[in-house]
Motif scaffolding. Structure first.
Motif, PDB file in Angstrom:
ATOM      1  N   PRO A 179       1.074  -1.183   0.050  1.00 26.99           N
ATOM      2  CA  PRO A 179       0.072  -0.132  -0.082  1.00 26.99           C
ATOM      3  C   PRO A 179       0.923   1.394  -0.032  1.00 26.99           C
ATOM      4  CG  PRO A 179      -0.829  -1.672   1.496  1.00 26.99           C
ATOM      5  CD  PRO A 179       0.460  -2.104   1.037  1.00 26.99           C
ATOM      6  N   MET A 180       0.584   2.129  -0.808  1.00 26.04           N
ATOM      7  CA  MET A 180       1.357   3.617  -1.110  1.00 26.04           C
ATOM      8  C   MET A 180       0.248   4.637  -0.858  1.00 26.04           C
ATOM      9  SD  MET A 180       4.028   2.415  -3.958  1.00 26.04           S
ATOM     10  CE  MET A 180       5.340   3.471  -3.539  1.00 26.04           C
ATOM     11  N   GLN A 181       0.780   5.766  -0.652  1.00 26.45           N
ATOM     12  CA  GLN A 181       0.245   7.229  -0.590  1.00 26.45           C
ATOM     13  C   GLN A 181       0.994   8.047  -1.213  1.00 26.45           C
ATOM     14  OE1 GLN A 181      -0.484   8.227   3.547  1.00 26.45           O
ATOM     15  NE2 GLN A 181       1.392   9.250   3.541  1.00 26.45           N
ATOM     16  N   GLY A 182       0.442   8.826  -2.012  1.00 24.74           N
ATOM     17  CA  GLY A 182       1.281  10.095  -2.846  1.00 24.74           C
ATOM     18  C   GLY A 182       1.687   9.500  -4.101  1.00 24.74           C
ATOM     19  N   ASP A 183       2.645  10.708  -4.559  1.00 24.77           N
ATOM     20  CA  ASP A 183       2.984  10.345  -6.147  1.00 24.77           C
ATOM     21  C   ASP A 183       4.609  11.080  -6.168  1.00 24.77           C
ATOM     22  OD1 ASP A 183       3.446  10.287  -8.934  1.00 24.77           O
ATOM     23  OD2 ASP A 183       2.610  12.116  -9.101  1.00 24.77           O
ATOM     24  N   TRP A 184       5.397  10.280  -6.560  1.00 22.87           N
ATOM     25  CA  TRP A 184       6.601  10.660  -6.771  1.00 22.87           C
ATOM     26  C   TRP A 184       7.285  11.094  -7.834  1.00 22.87           C
ATOM     27  CZ3 TRP A 184       9.437  12.024  -2.538  1.00 22.87           C
ATOM     28  CH2 TRP A 184      11.233  11.936  -2.569  1.00 22.87           C
ATOM     29  N   THR A 217       4.536  -0.414   9.281  1.00 24.04           N
ATOM     30  CA  THR A 217       6.007  -0.064   9.043  1.00 24.04           C
ATOM     31  C   THR A 217       5.893   0.670   7.678  1.00 24.04           C
ATOM     32  OG1 THR A 217       6.601  -2.127  10.039  1.00 24.04           O
ATOM     33  CG2 THR A 217       8.135  -1.398   8.630  1.00 24.04           C
ATOM     34  N   ARG A 218       7.050   1.822   7.964  1.00 19.42           N
ATOM     35  CA  ARG A 218       7.198   2.391   6.633  1.00 19.42           C
ATOM     36  C   ARG A 218       8.399   1.874   5.809  1.00 19.42           C
ATOM     37  NH1 ARG A 218       9.279   8.797   5.919  1.00 19.42           N
ATOM     38  NH2 ARG A 218       9.595   8.537   3.708  1.00 19.42           N
ATOM     39  N   ARG A 219       7.972   1.595   4.583  1.00 22.34           N
ATOM     40  CA  ARG A 219       9.200   0.749   3.938  1.00 22.34           C
ATOM     41  C   ARG A 219      10.094   1.711   3.494  1.00 22.34           C
ATOM     42  NH1 ARG A 219       8.357  -4.418   4.200  1.00 22.34           N
ATOM     43  NH2 ARG A 219       9.868  -4.639   2.277  1.00 22.34           N
ATOM     44  N   ARG A 220      11.342   1.059   3.363  1.00 19.10           N
ATOM     45  CA  ARG A 220      12.553   1.822   2.974  1.00 19.10           C
ATOM     46  C   ARG A 220      12.570   2.115   1.360  1.00 19.10           C
ATOM     47  NH1 ARG A 220      14.030  -1.186   7.131  1.00 19.10           N
ATOM     48  NH2 ARG A 220      15.576  -0.451   8.528  1.00 19.10           N
ATOM     49  N   GLY A 221      13.064   2.931   0.889  1.00 17.73           N
ATOM     50  CA  GLY A 221      13.080   3.462  -0.590  1.00 17.73           C
ATOM     51  C   GLY A 221      11.965   4.157  -1.309  1.00 17.73           C
ATOM     52  N   SER A 222      11.132   4.427  -0.277  1.00 20.41           N
ATOM     53  CA  SER A 222      10.195   5.471  -0.793  1.00 20.41           C
ATOM     54  C   SER A 222      10.072   6.835  -0.134  1.00 20.41           C
ATOM     55  CB  SER A 222       8.992   4.522  -0.729  1.00 20.41           C
ATOM     56  OG  SER A 222       8.630   4.463   0.625  1.00 20.41           O
ATOM     57  N   GLY A 223      10.031   7.755  -0.854  1.00 19.16           N
ATOM     58  CA  GLY A 223       9.893   9.148   0.079  1.00 19.16           C
ATOM     59  C   GLY A 223      11.299   9.727   0.497  1.00 19.16           C
ATOM     60  N   SER A 258       9.391   7.916  10.272  1.00 24.52           N
ATOM     61  CA  SER A 258      10.728   8.043   9.524  1.00 24.52           C
ATOM     62  C   SER A 258      10.720   6.774   8.633  1.00 24.52           C
ATOM     63  CB  SER A 258      11.903   8.406   9.981  1.00 24.52           C
ATOM     64  OG  SER A 258      12.112   7.261  11.077  1.00 24.52           O
ATOM     65  N   VAL A 259      11.615   6.745   7.575  1.00 24.41           N
ATOM     66  CA  VAL A 259      11.893   5.558   6.577  1.00 24.41           C
ATOM     67  C   VAL A 259      12.280   4.362   7.523  1.00 24.41           C
ATOM     68  CG1 VAL A 259      14.173   6.174   6.153  1.00 24.41           C
ATOM     69  CG2 VAL A 259      12.898   4.719   4.557  1.00 24.41           C
ATOM     70  N   GLY A 260      11.743   3.340   7.407  1.00 30.83           N
ATOM     71  CA  GLY A 260      12.040   2.112   8.026  1.00 30.83           C
ATOM     72  C   GLY A 260      11.281   2.046   9.480  1.00 30.83           C
ATOM     73  N   MET A 294       5.069   7.502   0.446  1.00 31.16           N
ATOM     74  CA  MET A 294       5.677   6.377   0.973  1.00 31.16           C
ATOM     75  C   MET A 294       4.837   5.020   0.715  1.00 31.16           C
ATOM     76  SD  MET A 294       4.124   6.585   5.083  1.00 31.16           S
ATOM     77  CE  MET A 294       4.535   8.677   5.056  1.00 31.16           C
ATOM     78  N   ALA A 295       5.589   4.129   1.009  1.00 30.02           N
ATOM     79  CA  ALA A 295       4.962   2.655   0.874  1.00 30.02           C
ATOM     80  C   ALA A 295       5.107   2.210   2.412  1.00 30.02           C
ATOM     81  CB  ALA A 295       5.807   1.533   0.165  1.00 30.02           C
ATOM     82  N   VAL A 296       4.024   1.425   2.774  1.00 29.94           N
ATOM     83  CA  VAL A 296       3.375   0.987   4.064  1.00 29.94           C
ATOM     84  C   VAL A 296       3.114  -0.521   4.001  1.00 29.94           C
ATOM     85  CG1 VAL A 296       2.270   1.554   6.049  1.00 29.94           C
ATOM     86  CG2 VAL A 296       2.796   3.193   4.560  1.00 29.94           C
TER      87      VAL A 296
END
Length: 306
Positions: A179-184, A217-223, A258-260, A294-296
């Motif tokens: 699951p993700m939110q926003g646009d990069w 958990t906020r995934r690494r590598g996004s945002g 924060s990331v991770g 971010m990805a979660v």
């Protein structure tokens, strides 16, 4: 270069040259990560994935900690008051509250003191909470019988989502693994969702819900690496839709990561009611643009009853 970054560089150089003399610096924990490391705020600089000594237990965001600088900084211990006494008192209170029999002794003679009664029969059964209950049948009604046991409170329930995913442009986004939110990249804003079938309402049926929490958990590598909010919504789907994921009540910014980082969001009372009654079925995230992209992962829901 910021003052915090310069200070960290000086600490690392001093430690590497062997002149640090066991120097430690203080920092604040921003988040505990899914790997058990911590993200630190060192004078305004965000330091990611710092490992921790085993002595640093019960790690939480907001802790002030002592950090040993070096080529690989390590968190050594938590700074602050000793929580031992508070922990001991809390454990004692819980233990006493769980006791049904305050004391038990035996011997070959009759007991000393007043108030003893000899039962004509003794009964035992397993109660709803899994504990044993004793009942003593006596020949004469006592003037001050013990209180009737209160009804057992249902045990907490943890529910993992049966499915999850992301949507973009009104349809499922097969590119996103979580699951993700926003646009990069400018391809359109994403929204993500977690699905539980009817399990939430089924678990709450006939019970009074006291609290609902959900872990993410906020995934690494996004945002960006810094703490950003999850914009949470309810939805009414028992399984992922083939078209757009429509959003219900929200947004509620109940958690920043924060990331991770890992964390737990406590759902508001109105959301508890909606999920418990089946008016809502699951949770979603949605944001516009890159600021909160971010990805979660996660989505395990814990329900407590009263």
């Amino acid at each position: 270069m910021s003052g915090a970054a310069r200070q960290l560089g000086e600490d690392l150089a001093r430690a590497a040259s062997g002149t640090g003399g066991g120097t430690v610096v203080s920092a604040q924990v921003v988040d505990v990560t899914d790997a058990g490391t911590v993200n630190l705020d060192l004078g305004g600089a965000l330091i990611l994935d710092v490992p921790c000594a085993d002595s640093y237990r019960g790690r939480q965001a907001g802790d002030w900690v002592a950090v040993r600088p070096g080529a690989r900084p390590v968190v050594m211990w938590r700074l602050g008051e000793d929580p031992g006494a508070l922990d001991e008192d809390a454990v004692r209170e819980i233990a006493l509250g769980a006791q049904a029999v305050r004391a038990m002794t035996w011997g070959t003679g009759t007991p000393s003191g007043d108030g003893w009664m000899q039962p004509t029969a003794l009964y035992v059964r397993k109660a709803a909470d899994g504990k044993a209950e004793l009942y003593a049948q006596v020949a004469t009604e006592p003037t001050d019988p013990p209180d009737e046991p209160t009804g057992a409170v249902a045990r907490p329930v943890s529910l993992s989502p049966t499915d999850s995913g992301s949507w973009r442009g009104g349809r499922p986004d097969s590119y996103a693994d979580f699951p993700m939110q926003g646009d990069w990249t400018g391809g359109g804003d994403r929204r993500g969702g977690w699905f539980y079938g009817t399990a939430i309402a089924d678990a709450c049926s006939g019970k009074t819900v006291a609290k609902m929490t959900v872990g993410f958990t906020r995934r690494r590598g996004s945002g960006v690496n810094a703490k950003r909010p999850l914009h949470l919504y309810l939805h009414s789907y028992t399984s992922p839709p083939s078209g757009q994921l429509s959003l219900g009540d929200g947004p509620e910014d109940l958690l920043r990561l924060s990331v991770g980082g890992t964390g737990t969001a406590t759902l508001p009372a109105a959301w508890r009611t909606a999920l418990a009654t089946g008016a809502a079925r699951g949770l979603a995230i949605y944001a516009r643009g890159s600021t909160d992209y971010m990805a979660v992962s996660g989505g395990t829901l814990k329900i407590e009853f009263s």
